[in-house]
Design an enzyme around this catalytic site. Structure first.
Site, PDB file in Angstrom:
ATOM      1  N   ASP A 138       0.837  -1.203   0.000  1.00  0.00           N
ATOM      2  CA  ASP A 138       0.000   0.000   0.000  1.00  0.00           C
ATOM      3  C   ASP A 138       0.871   1.251   0.000  1.00  0.00           C
ATOM      4  OD1 ASP A 138      -2.116  -1.766   0.220  1.00  0.00           O
ATOM      5  OD2 ASP A 138      -2.310  -1.508   2.389  1.00  0.00           O
ATOM      6  N   ALA A 139       1.967   1.197   0.754  1.00  0.00           N
ATOM      7  CA  ALA A 139       2.865   2.351   0.827  1.00  0.00           C
ATOM      8  C   ALA A 139       3.565   2.585  -0.507  1.00  0.00           C
ATOM      9  CB  ALA A 139       3.895   2.143   1.933  1.00  0.00           C
TER      10      ALA A 139
END
Length: 364
Positions: free
Chosen positions: A304-305
């Site tokens: 996600d990052a």
């Protein structure tokens, strides 16, 4: 490429759709995984046999309660690197304490949330069982599963869609509201904006194949990891486990707007990131900066990052190379934290100009 300095033009520029969840995260055991039939490194939707794991974690494993939901976490991270009010997130929650916790956390990171509230259903939860550097995710969607396209069509919300320039949809949302995905994708196509999806988990292309197939022609940018790419290949009959070939084949699937080639970005953890572009046989391979094992706290949220870092710079108008560097940089920050958590200190990314991919022809 320098970023845009027109902050007003970026207000509400990036809109995301996913399932907002409260993560119940703890260091688990092999016995716990075995009890609920879970793999050490996997993502699944909870069945009836899994429902007891949430109480087990709370009562016996001293968990942390963290903001969850892949899309929400991605937009939280992107917002940390963007001007104020650049991001808006859609999803469904209950009308309860956990929903308020999610909203408060999003607000702290500057993310505006447009939740659809379902009063008679609890906010969704995700059990995160960490063993070593692996994590097993078991999600009970609850209220998140109630999101309906009627919410995005409300006048206030549709104005947000019309004003946005980039749309980010996670694969998890295919399990909830494919109608919403299609509605937003069609608008993006007609308005010549940028539509982006993340495969999110192997079960998405495996069990929601037709929904994914229907959406692919609208997709301008696709994110995935190596496991998701292999699941995609199997479901779509590519008959290969070679990540470069899979990325190339996805990139060259039919696309409605042929004036903008689709870009496929496949991450491989600490290994290189693979990029394929429609109308090209060149495969770009970007190196990563491996993190020493002793510095890794939790890999949950690294993907996600990466998406967050990439999107933040892409929205700013930077190049794909700079955007990928930002993705790797932010993922490196997050895996040093527990859970999908961004560092408290201010985050400022500056491209080094030194990231150079290797390039080879897929036919070589």
């Amino acid at each position: 490429m320098p970023p845009t300095t027109d902050r007003k033009s970026l207000q509400g520029a990036l809109v995301g759709f996913c399932n907002p969840l409260l993560d119940i995260s703890a260091t688990g055991t092999e016995a716990l995984l075995e009890k609920y039939g879970l793999d050490a490194d996997s993502q699944i939707l909870a069945e009836e046999k899994h429902k007891g794991i949430y109480d087990d974690l709370i009562n016996s494993y001293n968990p942390d309660f963290l903001v969850g939901g892949a899309g929400q976490n991605t937009l939280r991270g992107a917002q940390r690197l963007l001007p104020s009010n650049s991001t808006i997130f859609f999803g469904a929650v209950g009308k309860d304490e956990n929903a308020q916790r999610l909203k408060d956390a999003a607000t702290r990171d500057g993310l505006r949330v447009q939740y659809m509230e379902t009063p008679d259903v609890k906010t969704g939860v995700c059990a995160v069982c960490v063993t070593g550097h692996k994590r097993s995710l078991c999600t009970d969607l609850l209220a998140a599963n109630t999101y309906d396209v009627s919410h995005v069509k409300q006048a206030e919300n549709w104005k947000i869609i019309e004003d946005a320039k980039f749309y980010y949809v996670t694969g998890y949302f295919f399990t909830v509201s494919p109608e919403t995905i299609e509605t937003v994708a069609k608008h993006s196509l007609e308005a010549k904006k940028t539509f982006i999806i993340n495969l999110s988990a192997p079960f998405v292309p495996e069990f929601y194949t037709e929904n994914v197939r229907k959406t692919i022609p609208y997709v301008d940018i696709l994110f995935g990891n190596e496991s998701e790419a292999k699941a995609f290949s199997k479901s779509f009959g590519f008959e290969t486990d070679n990540i470069e070939k899979i990325a190339h084949l996805i990139a060259h699937m039919p696309k409605h707007d042929t004036s903008r080639p689709r870009v496929v970005i496949i991450t491989q953890g600490a290994d290189s990131t693979i990029v394929a572009t429609q109308n090209s046989d060149d495969i770009q391979t970007f190196p990563t900066n491996p993190i020493p094992s002793e510095e890794i706290a939790d890999t949950n949220g690294a993907g996600d990052a990466f998406s967050a870092g990439f999107l933040s710079q892409f929205v700013l108008g930077r190049s794909f190379v700079d955007s990928i560097e930002a993705g790797n940089w932010l993922a490196g920050k997050v895996i040093r934290e527990v859970g999908p958590t961004y560092p408290e200190q201010d985050l400022v990314f500056e491209p080094t100009g030194k990231l150079t991919p290797s390039v080879k022809s897929i036919s070589a």
